[in-house]
Scaffold this active site. Sequence first.
Site, PDB file in Angstrom:
ATOM      1  N   ALA A   1      -2.620   4.556  12.014  1.00 58.05           N
ATOM      2  CA  ALA A   1      -1.987   4.091  10.731  1.00 58.05           C
ATOM      3  C   ALA A   1      -3.181   4.050   9.718  1.00 58.05           C
ATOM      4  CB  ALA A   1      -1.886   2.552  11.111  1.00 58.05           C
ATOM      5  N   ASP A   2      -2.919   4.153   8.568  1.00 58.80           N
ATOM      6  CA  ASP A   2      -3.841   4.109   7.282  1.00 58.80           C
ATOM      7  C   ASP A   2      -3.202   3.227   6.123  1.00 58.80           C
ATOM      8  OD1 ASP A   2      -6.441   5.467   6.456  1.00 58.80           O
ATOM      9  OD2 ASP A   2      -5.055   5.275   4.614  1.00 58.80           O
ATOM     10  N   THR A   3      -3.967   2.464   5.458  1.00 58.91           N
ATOM     11  CA  THR A   3      -3.246   1.526   4.534  1.00 58.91           C
ATOM     12  C   THR A   3      -4.178   1.824   3.170  1.00 58.91           C
ATOM     13  OG1 THR A   3      -2.886  -0.182   6.194  1.00 58.91           O
ATOM     14  CG2 THR A   3      -3.072  -0.788   3.712  1.00 58.91           C
TER      15      THR A   3
END
Length: 198
Positions: A72-74
């Site tokens: 994931a990446d935010t």
Amino acid sequence: MLKDYQLLLGSASPRRHELIYLMNLPYRIVKMRVDESYPLHLKGADIAEYLSRKKSMAYFKNLTDKEILVTADTIVWHKDEALEKPESRQNAIEMLHRLSNDWHQVFTGVTLAHLSLQTTFSVCTEVYFETLTDEEIEFYVDDYRPFDKAGAYGMQEWLGVVKVSKIKGSYTNVVGLPTAELYIQLRNFIRSIDSEND
């Protein structure tokens, strides 16, 4: 749901570790080093999805057919610009001044990967900060040192608790992982793998 598979979490983030744990999903952490650069023409959700896929590909060759990898990446998106992890104290202060008394968006891109299948999705949450004073910003940056957080703040920390007055969408997405959507996507992903293998 995971009786036939081992879930791997490709993230060093303690916040993502805690959220996966709270989902009551047995998992193992795997670590990889990834250059988090991205093509400059990408915007918003496209950046988060691109980086989650990039992280997935960094480990993909190590997967077995009984493993499912989650990466994931935010990113924080404000006025058509990504606010990434601050490079310095001054950079963090400047970011928070920009977010003060305004809405911004938080995008998390998530990639699920199996040897036979990959899928990527993203979730957007809108967040509103009340006015932040110089004193509040400097206190937060100096005491909480948010240099590993996109947008220079943690939703679950002091600044998020006392200054975020409105939110539209998933709270856990802002923390770093959209858990409700991940649960749905993971269930469907496993069904798709199983149907391919039947």
